[in-house]
Structure formats: structure tokens, C-alpha cells
Design an enzyme around this catalytic site. Structure first.
Site, PDB file in Angstrom:
ATOM      1  N   GLU B  48       0.806  -1.223   0.000  1.00  0.00           N
ATOM      2  CA  GLU B  48       0.000   0.000   0.000  1.00  0.00           C
ATOM      3  C   GLU B  48       0.838   1.272   0.000  1.00  0.00           C
ATOM      4  OE1 GLU B  48      -0.484  -2.774   1.689  1.00  0.00           O
ATOM      5  OE2 GLU B  48      -2.457  -2.861   2.622  1.00  0.00           O
ATOM      6  N   VAL B  49       1.959   1.244   0.708  1.00  0.00           N
ATOM      7  CA  VAL B  49       2.766   2.447   0.902  1.00  0.00           C
ATOM      8  C   VAL B  49       3.336   2.982  -0.419  1.00  0.00           C
ATOM      9  CG1 VAL B  49       4.896   1.199   1.434  1.00  0.00           C
ATOM     10  CG2 VAL B  49       4.506   3.457   2.428  1.00  0.00           C
TER      11      VAL B  49
END
Lengths: 230, 224
Positions: B48-49
Site C-alpha cells: 500500500e505504501v
């Protein structure tokens, strides 16, 4: 001549008003732009709405704003980072209101504001607790919920390098929310590890263009946030 | 009958990830999967990052503090790996560009409904992170979970009791007792651990199970 660099943190956040919506970049407490966030304590601004992925660590950054009673609402996806006691206490007492938003919906709501859109429909959260009460529309046989833009009055972001035009380059995983927040606020302030001379960046490799950035402040060894924010 | 360990569940799930798959791994058990990918398969891991093409976890002395995954743990780039903004990361996740998301689960229903974000405990703030985005957006969702709660209550249910992450999204369940496919006809047991008969498995499961004609015993290697 364009020169967006300001002399200090106080100048970087000057003019932040009561009730402002403040976008705070970074993914977790570890890469929050701590120095800029804490600089808000040099202003008189209260009743802030903070938009971030998390709620900060125990002491620094967002946590310090909560402890100093500057925050009335947090919009985030994950209010449970290890050590986030400042938020947990303020949430329990009701001092700080919480709006939990799926991580990609925060990002896209920011992007909608940045792009001048009035919102968007997404399948994410349809039929769940977080989709309750939202306008729903069936598209191609599937339920979608309507999401409004999130526009910031101020964005506080962290980057690796800047030039005097405010062009920014991020390093590895620390890009995350910073570019979209830079694009979604009326005033965007970047704390950077170093300034580089104009022309240093290859034109194909600028991550965030200076058009989105209003002020730049150098924070010495900003990467120490990582160790200083447990 | 010995239930699988967390490592063995991760090992079993890893065997089904195909060469070339683009995959997001959730926190907890799914994060163990990279240790057990069969040799010779190239798997593209996304987080996600805003990182894709993650390699093995570095030794502490080799870790770069700016290279981290969605659990904020140090990671590395494989050759070909790259980083990007959240806008692009969640476009990958929500726009159907990931082949698989391997997630943890509190509960799964027989319709493939997933509950993995909120236990309804009023004392703690609910935290959703990217769970709903992944559950809705990846092409397929597979979950890794313990078959029952610590006190033995079923977690594979007729209907989820906890608030849903997303409806009708889970395709395969890897539990510490079995591998179960979620099909339009209901839950179909593909594999069970040694010395566990079907009646015992059904007793540990609230949802109705059927046995696949291709059913076999799940033989996992000993893993710590």
C-alpha cells in the site's frame, strides 16, 4: 526570482487559521513531517481537522497537537499505530472526533480535490458500516458509494530534496501520501532534507512539480524523525 | 491430529501462487508467505505504501530506513522494483490490477463475505487501513486464518457477525485445518490435515461444507 525556501519552521506554517483542515503527509508516525507538524504550536491555530493516514506516535508531531488541545477532528484510515496513546485518550474522552476512511478513499478524495472534481463513485465500502448513509448508485449491476473531495487549507509534507522552484524528489517508500496532499491544499509546505540548485533535477525525474508547492523549509537530518518518533 | 502452524498455513498458501503473479500481502500470517514461495517462481509483491517488486527482508544492519512495506517493516527492492505515490498505489489496488491479495480474516461467510477490520469493540477506534480497498479491488482474495477462535468457536460462518470488510470477495480459505474453495455452490473442502475426518471439520465450521471429489490430505513440511 522565484524562491520558495523560507528561513525557519515558524515562517513555514505562518498564517494557519483556526478551524483549518491540515493535511499531514507520510504513511505512519515514522515518516510524519514531525518538525512542520509541531511548528503549528507556534501559531495560535485551534480546532484543527487533521487529515492523515494515521494518528501519530505517543509524543511528537500529530500527538503533540492533540496533547495541546489543538485538534477537534481526525480523518484517517488507521487510528491504531503502535504507541498512538495521545490519540487513544482523546478519542475515548470524546475530545477528538474520528472519521475512519478506507486508505485508498482518502487518497482518491484528495486527488478529486486536487483535480477539481466534485467527487467520485467507488465500490469500496459499499454495503459496509463505512458506506452507511452515503449516496449509493448501481453501476453495471454493482453498488457504488459517492465520496466527496477533501481539500486542505494547508498541507504539511516531507520530501528528500527541493530546488528553489519547489520541485520535489522523494526517497523510496517515503513518497506515499505526500504528492497527492501537495496537490490538494491551498497552501503546501514541504520540509526537506536538502536544497539543491535549480537545474539539478533531471526534467524527467521531478516527482512533484513546484506548481503544487508554496513554501520549502530545510529540516536538518529530517530522517531522524524515524528514530525520534517511536 | 495437529493443526497447521502459522508458518505451515503460509507455506500452503504460497504453493498456489503462480509464476508472474502480482500480489499484495496483508499483515500477520500473509507476511510469512515470501519465505515459502517455490523456487523458480517470480512473484511481484506490491504494498500500500507505494512499492512494487519487493525482495527479502534485509538484515538489520543492511536495512535502509526509507525502504519499508505497509507494516512499516524494512524491505528491499528486487531488480525491477520501484516506488510511486499513494494515488498510483491505490489505483493498482482498487482498479483490478493486482492478481491476488492474501489477507488475514476474523471471519469468512459461506458466501465469501470477509470480516477482517473491526471487532465492534467500542473501547478501541476502528482501523480499516487498506483492507476494504484490497478486498474490493484485487482480482482474487485468498485468506489465511485459524479455523476457530482460541476458545473453539467457528470463524467460518453462515453469516459474518463482525462488520464486513467486503461482501462476496473471498475465493479460497487456507485455515489451520483445511483448504476450502468458495464456490457458487458453497464451501468446498479441497484438502484437510492428516487424521481429521470430515465430520470433525464440519463440527468446527458453522457454514455447511461439501467435500470435493478431488479432496486430498494436506501434507505440510515441518516448519518452525
Amino acid at each position: 526570482m522565484i524562491d520558495k525556501q523560507v528561513a525557519n519552521l515558524e515562517a513555514a506554517v505562518a498564517g494557519t487559521k483556526d478551524g483549518a483542515t491540515v493535511l499531514v503527509g507520510g504513511f505512519s508516525a515514522g515518516d510524519e513531517p514531525v518538525a512542520l507538524t509541531e511548528a503549528l504550536l507556534t501559531t495560535a491555530a485551534r480546532d484543527l481537522t487533521i487529515v492523515a493516514n494515521g494518528v501519530g506516535g505517543p509524543k511528537r508531531g500529530i500527538a503533540s497537537l492533540i496533547r495541546e488541545h489543538r485538534v477537534t477532528k481526525i480523518v484517517c484510515s488507521y487510528p491504531r499505530f503502535v504507541g498512538g496513546e495521545a490519540f487513544a485518550a482523546a478519542y475515548k474522552s470524546g475530545e477528538v472526533a474520528l472519521e475512519v476512511v478506507p486508505q485508498g478513499t482518502i487518497s482518491e478524495r484528495l486527488r478529486a480535490a486536487a483535480a477539481g472534481l466534485g467527487g467520485f463513485y467507488t465500490r469500496v465500502s459499499a454495503g459496509t458500516l463505512l458506506g452507511e448513509g452515503k449516496e449509493t448508485r448501481i453501476i453495471d449491476g454493482e453498488p457504488y458509494v459517492f465520496e466527496h473531495p477533501i481539500k486542505g487549507d494547508v498541507a504539511l509534507i516531507g520530501a528528500q530534496q527541493a530546488d528553489r522552484w519547489g520541485n520535489l524528489v522523494f526517497r523510496h517508500s517515503r513518497r506515499n501520501f505526500n504528492p497527492v496532499m501537495a496537490m490538494a491544499a491551498a497552501v503546501t509546505v514541504a520540509q526537506v532534507v536538502e536544497m539543491v540548485p535549480l537545474g539539478s533535477f533531471h526534467p524527467d525525474q521531478v516527482h512533484t512539480q513546484g506548481i503544487f508547492v508554496d513554501r520549502v523549509v530545510v529540516v536538518d537530518r529530517a530522517r531522524e524523525n524515524w528514530a525520534a518518533t517511536p | 491430529m495437529t493443526p497447521l502452524s502459522r508458518q505451515q498455513i503460509a507455506w500452503r498458501a504460497a504453493q498456489d501462487i503462480w509464476d508472474g503473479a502480482c500480489v499484495n500481502l496483508g499483515v500477520g500470517m500473509p507476511s510469512l508467505i515470501p519465505n515459502y514461495i517455490p523456487k523458480g517462481r517470480e512473484i511481484v509483491l506490491q504494498a500500500e505504501v507505494g512499492i512494487i517488486g519487493m525482495g527479502p527482508t534485509p538484515k538489520p544492519e543492511d536495512a535502509d530506513p526509507d525502504i519499508f512495506n505497509a507494516s512499516v517493516q524494512p524491505t528491499t527492492f528486487l531488480p525491477g522494483g520501484s516506488t510511486f505515490s499513494h494515488t498510483d498505489s491505490f489505483l493498482m489496488i482498487r482498479g483490478g490490477h493486482l492478481d491476488l491479495a492474501m489477507l488475514g480474516a476474523f471471519e469468512v461467510s459461506e458466501a465469501g463475505d470477509l470480516a477482517n477490520w473491526n471487532t465492534g469493540d467500542p473501547a478501541t477506534a476502528p482501523a480499516v487501513g487498506g483492507a476494504m480497498d484490497l478486498a474490493v479491488g484485487a482480482k482474487a482474495i485468498r485468506v489465511l486464518m485459524d479455523h476457530t477462535t482460541k476458545d473453539g468457536r467457528p470463524r467460518i460462518l453462515a453469516r459474518c457477525r463482525y462488520p464486513l470488510t467486503a461482501a462476496h470477495c473471498v475465493k479460497v480459505i487456507y485455515s489451520n485445518l483445511a483448504v476450502i474453495d468458495v464456490t457458487p455452490q458453497g464451501l468446498v473442502v479441497r484438502e484437510t490435515i492428516p487424521d481429521l475426518d470430515f465430520a470433525q471439520l464440519q463440527a468446527a465450521t458453522e457454514a455447511r461444507l461439501t467435500l470435493s471429489p478431488d479432496w486430498r490430505v494436506l501434507e505440510a513440511p515441518a516448519l518452525s
